[in-house]
Design an enzyme around this catalytic site. Structure first.
Site, PDB file in Angstrom:
ATOM      1  N   HIS A  40       0.857  -1.192   0.000  1.00 10.01           N
ATOM      2  CA  HIS A  40       0.000   0.000   0.000  1.00 10.01           C
ATOM      3  C   HIS A  40       0.889   1.236   0.000  1.00 10.01           C
ATOM      4  O   HIS A  40       2.104   1.125   0.241  1.00 10.01           O
ATOM      5  CB  HIS A  40      -0.853   0.013   1.282  1.00 10.01           C
ATOM      6  CG  HIS A  40       0.011   0.211   2.492  1.00 10.01           C
ATOM      7  ND1 HIS A  40       0.644  -0.849   3.113  1.00 10.01           N
ATOM      8  CD2 HIS A  40       0.417   1.333   3.133  1.00 10.01           C
ATOM      9  CE1 HIS A  40       1.391  -0.388   4.095  1.00 10.01           C
ATOM     10  NE2 HIS A  40       1.281   0.937   4.129  1.00 10.01           N
ATOM     11  N   HIS A 125       6.328   6.432  -0.198  1.00 11.86           N
ATOM     12  CA  HIS A 125       7.105   5.234  -0.542  1.00 11.86           C
ATOM     13  C   HIS A 125       6.307   3.976  -0.220  1.00 11.86           C
ATOM     14  O   HIS A 125       5.413   4.001   0.625  1.00 11.86           O
ATOM     15  CB  HIS A 125       8.434   5.214   0.233  1.00 11.86           C
ATOM     16  CG  HIS A 125       8.251   5.039   1.708  1.00 11.86           C
ATOM     17  ND1 HIS A 125       7.974   6.100   2.545  1.00 11.86           N
ATOM     18  CD2 HIS A 125       8.265   3.936   2.483  1.00 11.86           C
ATOM     19  CE1 HIS A 125       7.838   5.642   3.779  1.00 11.86           C
ATOM     20  NE2 HIS A 125       8.011   4.331   3.778  1.00 11.86           N
TER      21      HIS A 125
HETATM   22  P1  2AM Z   1       6.750   1.994   6.475  1.00  6.73           P
HETATM   23  O1  2AM Z   1       6.304   1.067   5.394  1.00  6.73           O
HETATM   24  O2  2AM Z   1       7.697   3.014   6.002  1.00  6.73           O
HETATM   25  O3  2AM Z   1       7.188   1.267   7.714  1.00  6.73           O
HETATM   26  C1  2AM Z   1       1.663   0.574   8.430  1.00  6.73           C
HETATM   27  O4  2AM Z   1       2.602   0.250   9.389  1.00  6.73           O
HETATM   28  C2  2AM Z   1       2.100   1.738   7.597  1.00  6.73           C
HETATM   29  O5  2AM Z   1       2.333   2.857   8.445  1.00  6.73           O
HETATM   30  C3  2AM Z   1       3.378   1.513   6.831  1.00  6.73           C
HETATM   31  O6  2AM Z   1       3.245   2.099   5.562  1.00  6.73           O
HETATM   32  C4  2AM Z   1       4.426   2.200   7.645  1.00  6.73           C
HETATM   33  O7  2AM Z   1       5.442   2.804   6.889  1.00  6.73           O
HETATM   34  C5  2AM Z   1       3.646   3.310   8.280  1.00  6.73           C
HETATM   35  N1  2AM Z   1       4.236   3.651   9.579  1.00  6.73           N
HETATM   36  C6  2AM Z   1       4.452   2.800  10.613  1.00  6.73           C
HETATM   37  N2  2AM Z   1       4.992   3.467  11.663  1.00  6.73           N
HETATM   38  C7  2AM Z   1       5.134   4.749  11.279  1.00  6.73           C
HETATM   39  C8  2AM Z   1       5.609   5.924  11.904  1.00  6.73           C
HETATM   40  N3  2AM Z   1       6.051   5.921  13.152  1.00  6.73           N
HETATM   41  N4  2AM Z   1       5.611   7.065  11.192  1.00  6.73           N
HETATM   42  C9  2AM Z   1       5.160   7.097   9.936  1.00  6.73           C
HETATM   43  N5  2AM Z   1       4.678   6.020   9.284  1.00  6.73           N
HETATM   44  C10 2AM Z   1       4.664   4.860   9.934  1.00  6.73           C
END
Ligand code: 2AM
EC number: 3.1.4.58
Length: 183
Positions: A40, A125
């Site tokens: 996603h 991303h």
């Molecule tokens: P990531 O893929 O860069 O880890 C579900 O976990 C979604 O939320 C993922 O797309 C994840 O990004 C994002 N996510 C998880 N923790 C986060 C944080 N502390 N700050 C921003 N995005 C976060």
């Protein structure tokens, strides 16, 4: 509830990403690869939120969705975030003003509703793998993976719940709304 707003992908888009994951897997000593169904694009991570906040969050989504129309996105470069001895491998998104405006609008509404504002800049991303340890030179591996020439339509946004089902990390769509404003 651990919640985030996201753009979900159609099957073809997931195929294109899964294909790159396959190539990446062949070049890994180890790696924690995102499950195909979990792929996603995050718009806004909310973190742990009490269930009682759900109506506010769906209300925000309703308001924002009405102000934006469908648009297309294109994948950009494959990139990495260093994390000690391993890294996160992701696919970027080509700069897009409609995505930027949608994300800004969402952020404004979230802050207006009293949630902690996000201070870090938005870096769109799609995470392909976490804890990735390359089998060889990382830059070379990324270079050799080439580009993802793929464009896809965004017609809706989703409020997603991150949960574990039988120990498996699962992202469940809690609420989906069409972005339906006419141009
Ligand atoms: P990531 O893929 O860069 O880890 C579900 O976990 C979604 O939320 C993922 O797309 C994840 O990004 C994002 N996510 C998880 N923790 C986060 C944080 N502390 N700050 C921003 N995005 C976060």
């Amino acid at each position: 509830m651990r919640l985030f707003y996201a753009i979900e992908f159609d099957e073809k888009t997931k195929d294109v990403l899964a294909e790159k994951q396959k190539a990446l897997r062949e070049k890994a000593v180890k790696g924690n690869f995102s499950l195909r169904d979990n792929l996603h694009l995050t718009l806004r991570f909310m973190g742990e939120v009490p269930q009682s906040d759900l109506p506010v969050l769906t209300g925000i989504q309703d308001a924002v969705s009405k102000r934006h129309g469908p648009f297309s996105l294109e994948f950009a470069e494959i990139g990495t975030f260093e994390r000690g001895n391993s890294c996160i491998v992701w696919v970027g998104i080509k700069r897009n003003s409609e995505l930027f405006e949608l994300q800004q609008d969402l952020e404004r509404e979230i802050a207006k509703s009293g949630f902690q504002p996000e201070t870090r800049p938005y870096k769109p991303h799609i995470t392909l793998a976490r804890e990735f340890v390359p089998d060889g030179d990382l830059d070379k591996i990324i270079r050799e993976m080439g580009l993802l020439n793929h464009k896809f339509d965004v017609k809706s946004i989703s409020l997603m719940e991150s949960t574990r089902i039988n120990g498996k990390l699962t992202y469940l769509c809690t609420y989906r709304t069409d972005i339906s404003k006419e141009k």
